[in-house]
Design an enzyme around this catalytic site. Structure first.
Site, PDB file in Angstrom:
ATOM      1  CB  THR A 147      -0.860  -0.021   1.288  1.00  0.00           C
ATOM      2  OG1 THR A 147      -1.797  -1.072   1.159  1.00  0.00           O
ATOM      3  CG2 THR A 147      -1.579   1.283   1.553  1.00  0.00           C
ATOM      4  NE  ARG A 199      -9.702  -6.516   3.667  1.00  0.00           N
ATOM      5  CZ  ARG A 199      -8.621  -5.740   3.686  1.00  0.00           C
ATOM      6  NH1 ARG A 199      -8.314  -5.003   2.633  1.00  0.00           N
ATOM      7  NH2 ARG A 199      -7.847  -5.697   4.728  1.00  0.00           N
ATOM      8  N   GLY A 220     -10.664  -2.545   3.410  1.00  0.00           N
ATOM      9  CA  GLY A 220      -9.694  -2.465   4.505  1.00  0.00           C
ATOM     10  C   GLY A 220      -9.684  -1.101   5.169  1.00  0.00           C
ATOM     11  CG  ASP A 221      -6.014   0.027   6.963  1.00  0.00           C
ATOM     12  OD1 ASP A 221      -5.964  -0.849   6.083  1.00  0.00           O
ATOM     13  OD2 ASP A 221      -5.013   0.672   7.331  1.00  0.00           O
ATOM     14  CB  THR A 245       0.941   0.481   5.037  1.00  0.00           C
ATOM     15  OG1 THR A 245       0.995  -0.737   4.281  1.00  0.00           O
ATOM     16  CG2 THR A 245       2.291   0.707   5.703  1.00  0.00           C
ATOM     17  N   GLY A 273      -5.203  -4.589   7.426  1.00  0.00           N
ATOM     18  CA  GLY A 273      -6.240  -3.583   7.588  1.00  0.00           C
ATOM     19  C   GLY A 273      -7.266  -3.849   8.669  1.00  0.00           C
TER      20      GLY A 273
HETATM   21  N1  ASP Z   1      -3.926  -1.850   4.823  1.00  0.00           N
HETATM   22  C1  ASP Z   1      -4.201  -2.424   3.549  1.00  0.00           C
HETATM   23  C2  ASP Z   1      -5.495  -3.198   3.613  1.00  0.00           C
HETATM   24  O1  ASP Z   1      -5.697  -3.895   4.571  1.00  0.00           O
HETATM   25  C3  ASP Z   1      -3.118  -3.328   3.065  1.00  0.00           C
HETATM   26  C4  ASP Z   1      -1.739  -2.742   3.138  1.00  0.00           C
HETATM   27  O2  ASP Z   1      -1.497  -1.793   3.843  1.00  0.00           O
HETATM   28  O3  ASP Z   1      -0.863  -3.232   2.426  1.00  0.00           O
HETATM   29  O4  ASP Z   1      -6.258  -3.134   2.699  1.00  0.00           O
END
Ligand code: ASP
Length: 330
Positions: free
Chosen positions: A195, A223, A225-226, A246, A249
């Site tokens: 990310t 789905r 994520g964060d 990152t 998530g």
């Molecule tokens: N935080 C991101 C997610 O969970 C993944 C990442 O940071 O690589 O979608």
């Protein structure tokens, strides 16, 4: 006290509080995870560092020219989204169904205005769409087909899905699918995320943060994520700090990571470095969460924290010093 000393003292007192006014700084990340030296060839490492440097310079140049922190964050993230090395834009990971669904968010610390998109599949630079949501819509977060409809209304190009394809991400999906034992279990992810994110301080003393991602390899349909969630993946408030996260998530959402760092500064009077360290190395670890953050405050302090073996990261600090790093021991 003679007149000259009195004058000098007056000037010093008047100037001192503003001594740092006009400082600019920027930090970026390209994901955290199990990044060991043996994983990258010398050429890959060189190219990744070069891309980090290009992104930093793209943002920093704008800051030098007097652009806003939001503009600098946007410019740096576009460079990283366009690079196939990172899990955002070109080079995004694949979902279980074999497509790419992208999430991004941006926040302006000056007024806590924010914009985000989740689950878009035909937008080349999702951070630009998140920015547009912030600037041109009454909403904060648009998802899926609705976000893409908004993009088309705003004159964005429709990017064919094949643009996002990279062979190494496809192979990651194949490996993840092979390890998956049932339809309900998602196997442990290959712990190398990618990310991207940026935080910046501009000449006017405003800070901003942004994050963009393809999410996690083999993620289920729908789905999120964060990364597109304000307070988890991204947060910015001039009173405290700007943060981009990152990592895994689900844990970052549960720990409200980005906002928790800001809240520790606001309510517990913690310095940026202590707040960031506590959230990444204590609070997140207690939940079982792995990953990292980059953060900046209005004094130009920068925190780059991760509890993983590596995090692609870099900064140009208020003194103008550029650094990039990958491994934990750098
Ligand atoms: N935080 C991101 C997610 O969970 C993944 C990442 O940071 O690589 O979608």
């Amino acid at each position: 006290m003679n007149a000259l000393r009195y004058l000098t003292l007056c000037v010093a007192l008047c100037v001192a509080p503003y001594a740092d006014a006009g400082d600019i700084a920027i930090a970026i990340h390209g994901g955290a995870g199990t990044i060991e030296r043996a994983d990258l060839s010398a050429d890959q490492e060189r190219q990744i560092r070069l891309t980090l440097e290009t992104a930093l310079r793209a943002g920093h140049q704008r800051l030098e020219n007097g652009a806003s922190a939001v503009d600098a964050v946007t410019a740096a993230i576009v460079v990283l989204e366009d690079s196939p090395f990172f899990n955002a834009g070109k080079g995004a990971v694949f979902t279980h169904r074999g497509n790419n669904t992208l999430d991004a968010s941006i926040m302006d610390g000056a007024d806590r205005n924010a914009g985000a998109v989740a689950g878009v599949s035909h937008i080349r630079n999702p951070i630009l769409l998140a920015r547009r949501v912030m600037d041109e819509s009454p909403h904060v977060l648009l998802s899926g087909a609705g976000a893409e409809e908004f993009a088309l209304d705003q004159g964005f190009d429709f990017t064919p899905a094949k643009y996002f394809y990279t062979e190494h991400r496809w192979q990651q999906l194949e490996r993840a699918r092979r390890r998956q034992t049932s339809q309900l279990t998602v196997p442990p992810v290959e712990f190398r995320f990618g990310t991207v994110g940026a935080v910046a301080l501009d000449k006017n003393g405003n800070i901003a943060a942004g994050t963009s991602t393809g999410g996690m390899t083999n993620k289920r349909y729908g789905r999120i994520g964060d990364s597109p969630l304000i307070g988890a993946g991204t947060y910015a408030d001039n009173d405290t700090c700007a943060v981009s996260s990152t990592g895994h998530g689900e844990y970052f959402i549960r720990a409200a990571v980005a906002h928790d760092i800001a809240a520790q500064m606001r309510y517990a009077d913690r310095q940026l470095e202590n707040a960031a360290h506590d959230v990444v190395h204590n609070r997140l670890v207690k939940l079982g969460g792995t990953g990292g953050i980059i953060a900046i405050d209005t004094s130009g302090n920068i925190a780059l924290e991760h509890n993983t073996a590596g995090m692609y990261r870099g900064s140009i600090d208020a003194a103008g010093t550029l650094t990039t790093a990958i491994y934990a021991d750098e």
